[in-house]
Design a protein around this motif. Structure first.
Motif, PDB file in Angstrom:
ATOM      1  N   ARG A 129     -41.627 -14.699  -0.259  1.00  0.00           N
ATOM      2  CA  ARG A 129     -40.249 -15.134  -0.203  1.00  0.00           C
ATOM      3  C   ARG A 129     -39.960 -15.927  -1.466  1.00  0.00           C
ATOM      4  N   THR A 130     -38.793 -15.675  -2.080  1.00  0.00           N
ATOM      5  CA  THR A 130     -38.463 -16.368  -3.319  1.00  0.00           C
ATOM      6  C   THR A 130     -38.427 -17.869  -3.089  1.00  0.00           C
ATOM      7  N   GLN A 137     -34.071 -14.663  -0.566  1.00  0.00           N
ATOM      8  CA  GLN A 137     -34.520 -13.329  -0.929  1.00  0.00           C
ATOM      9  C   GLN A 137     -35.972 -13.171  -0.487  1.00  0.00           C
ATOM     10  N   ILE A 139     -39.481 -10.398  -0.529  1.00  0.00           N
ATOM     11  CA  ILE A 139     -40.039  -9.234  -1.207  1.00  0.00           C
ATOM     12  C   ILE A 139     -40.799  -8.412  -0.169  1.00  0.00           C
ATOM     13  N   GLU A 166     -33.128  -5.022  -5.284  1.00  0.00           N
ATOM     14  CA  GLU A 166     -33.832  -4.483  -6.465  1.00  0.00           C
ATOM     15  C   GLU A 166     -34.965  -3.599  -5.975  1.00  0.00           C
ATOM     16  N   ASN A 171     -42.582  -2.033  -4.389  1.00  0.00           N
ATOM     17  CA  ASN A 171     -42.027  -3.163  -3.646  1.00  0.00           C
ATOM     18  C   ASN A 171     -40.551  -3.319  -3.986  1.00  0.00           C
ATOM     19  N   LYS A 173     -36.905  -6.102  -3.520  1.00  0.00           N
ATOM     20  CA  LYS A 173     -36.382  -7.410  -3.159  1.00  0.00           C
ATOM     21  C   LYS A 173     -35.203  -7.213  -2.216  1.00  0.00           C
ATOM     22  N   GLU A 175     -32.007  -9.128  -0.441  1.00  0.00           N
ATOM     23  CA  GLU A 175     -31.133 -10.297  -0.376  1.00  0.00           C
ATOM     24  C   GLU A 175     -30.706 -10.486   1.063  1.00  0.00           C
TER      25      GLU A 175
END
Lengths: 287, 174
Positions: A129-130, A137, A139, A166, A171, A173, A175
């Motif tokens: 996780r960002t 966000q 991943i 993305e 993998n 991303k 949102e």
């Protein structure tokens, strides 16, 4: 003026600032316009993601054993509660089966192959996780190799949690709906009230303090009540129809008193994601 | 230059381990770290860089370069937006070096330096995101919802990891 430019450090700082802002704007532009990031970025992300999985394995193992213990403590109460729900669910399931069979037959008669509600699910694990407050966000461990494309909706639990932002080869991303960026959560949704009338609209913002998503600019006069169900409408883009988004929490007018604003409680807890499903729409897409 | 010590391999391994842990901890404990509206961002990779400044002694690790590499990966892999952390991390290293020269570093003064570092990281990343319209949160929201919990989390990580990492660095140097 001479003194200003002779100060080497200051010049370096300014050059760095310019480069930084340049990079930021370019990457945001690429993120908004192109369906995949530049090849080198994709490659880098794939390599980093591969090692991520190796490092994540022991950590999730540790967490699994700890949460396994606490789950065991809650099992009895949960079991009692769920028993009641299971009986209800069995009925709904059988009903659902009959209806979907009927639906199939009717579609065949109408020579409709794939309508907006059909989608193929792709399951993925959340691997990171960002660590930032500004981008909610996560991943996930599936990418373009599994058929994922940008802007596809992502589901978890019973409802929509976000969209693919993305896509790399292995993998991507995602949102989340709770993202505060200005372009993140614009979903085309439809609210159906108890009389079967529906209101179409677009999710326009997210209320951080109350954890509600908001649908603004609604000019329809159809009566919407608290508890009405909200689902994706399938209009525009790559989103299938009929994905559960949440329930109406409150209705009101916007700041100018002209259009109404509807607050929606998300169906799934957005801060508790471990496995997600990406819905790939089967009907013809517009992009 | 890094002399031929175990630090040559140990430092990058630690750096990448902490880099991955930042993302993984967020994914594994989402309810604890990201309960709405608060969000704690884990910056363990910054912690490792700061510890490296404290414990490197005579061995000069090219920390600014490593910081830029870690920041670049952070940008590409976690946020997807180039140009924020790739500059923020080297700034933090330079700031910590300046503090290290100004006064002797021990456990407590190091904690204060790390406090400043995390504040710098949070503020600069907020400004960066604000500029490119990735967030519309106000400055007050940022202070209460993001900076305060992030500081609490990262300072706790500092307190827990200070002595273990010091021990690791001492082992690697000899």
């Amino acid at each position: 003026m001479n003194k200003f430019f002779s100060n080497r450090r200051l010049v370096i700082v300014i050059v760095c600032l310019i480069v930084s802002f340049g990079l930021m704007s370019v990457s945001v532009a690429i993120r908004d316009k192109r369906s995949t990031p530049p090849l080198i970025q994709q490659f880098g992300n794939d390599v980093v993601g591969l090692v991520n999985r190796v490092v994540a394995w022991p950590v999730s193992g540790l967490k699994g054993s700890v949460s396994g213990f606490s789950d065991l403590m809650n099992t009895y109460q949960e079991n009692q509660r769920l028993k009641g729900q299971v009986q209800e669910l069995a009925q709904t399931k059988v009903h659902d089966q009959t209806i979907s069979q009927e639906n199939k037959k009717l579609k065949k008669e109408l020579k409709l192959n794939r309508s907006l509600t059909d989608y193929a699910p792709v399951n993925a694990n959340v691997i990171a996780r960002t660590p930032s407050a500004w981008q909610n966000q996560v991943i996930i461990d599936k990418g373009s190799a599994a058929g994922i494309k940008k802007n596809m909706p992502v589901l978890s639990g019973s409802g929509v949690v976000g969209r693919v932002a993305e896509v790399n080869r292995t993998n991507s991303k995602v949102e989340l709906l709770s993202n505060s960026s200005e372009s993140a959560n614009r979903f085309a949704v439809t609210i159906t009230n108890k009389n079967g009338q529906s209101v179409h609209g677009i999710v326009s913002s997210y209320n951080r303090d109350k954890n509600l998503i908001e649908m603004g600019n609604v000019t329809s006069k159809t009566k919407i009540e608290k508890g009405d169900k909200v689902a994706t409408s399938g209009l525009g883009g790559v989103m299938p129809a009929g994905l559960y988004v949440g329930t109406v929490a409150s209705t009101g007018t916007d700041n100018y008193g002209l259009a109404s604003k509807i607050s929606i409680k998300p169906a799934t807890n957005l801060s508790e994601l471990s496995v997600v499903t990406v819905a790939i729409r089967q009907a013809q897409t517009t992009n | 230059m890094v002399r031929v010590t175990k630090l040559r391999y140990g430092f990058p391994i630690g750096l990448f381990l902490f880099f991955y842990l930042d993302g993984i901890l967020g994914a594994v404990f989402p309810q604890q770290l990201f309960s709405v509206p608060y969000s704690m961002s884990s910056y363990l990779v910054v912690l490792w860089l700061v510890f490296a400044v404290f414990f490197e002694d005579q061995i000069q690790i090219p920390l600014s370069i490593w910081a830029a590499v870690a920041g670049g990966l952070f940008d590409v892999y976690y946020t997807g937006i180039w140009g924020i952390f790739v500059f923020v991390f080297p700034i933090v290293v330079a700031l910590t070096r300046a503090c290290y020269k100004a006064f002797p570093i021990n456990f407590l003064s190091g904690l204060l330096v790390y406090f400043i570092d995390i504040t710098v990281v949070c503020s600069l990343s907020y400004i960066g995101n604000l500029v490119v319209h990735m967030t519309s949160a106000s400055f007050a929201d940022m202070m209460v919802d993001s900076l305060a919990p992030t500081l609490a989390y990262n300072l706790a990580a500092y307190v827990i990891l200070y002595f273990p990492v010091q021990w690791v660095f001492n082992r690697l140097k000899n």
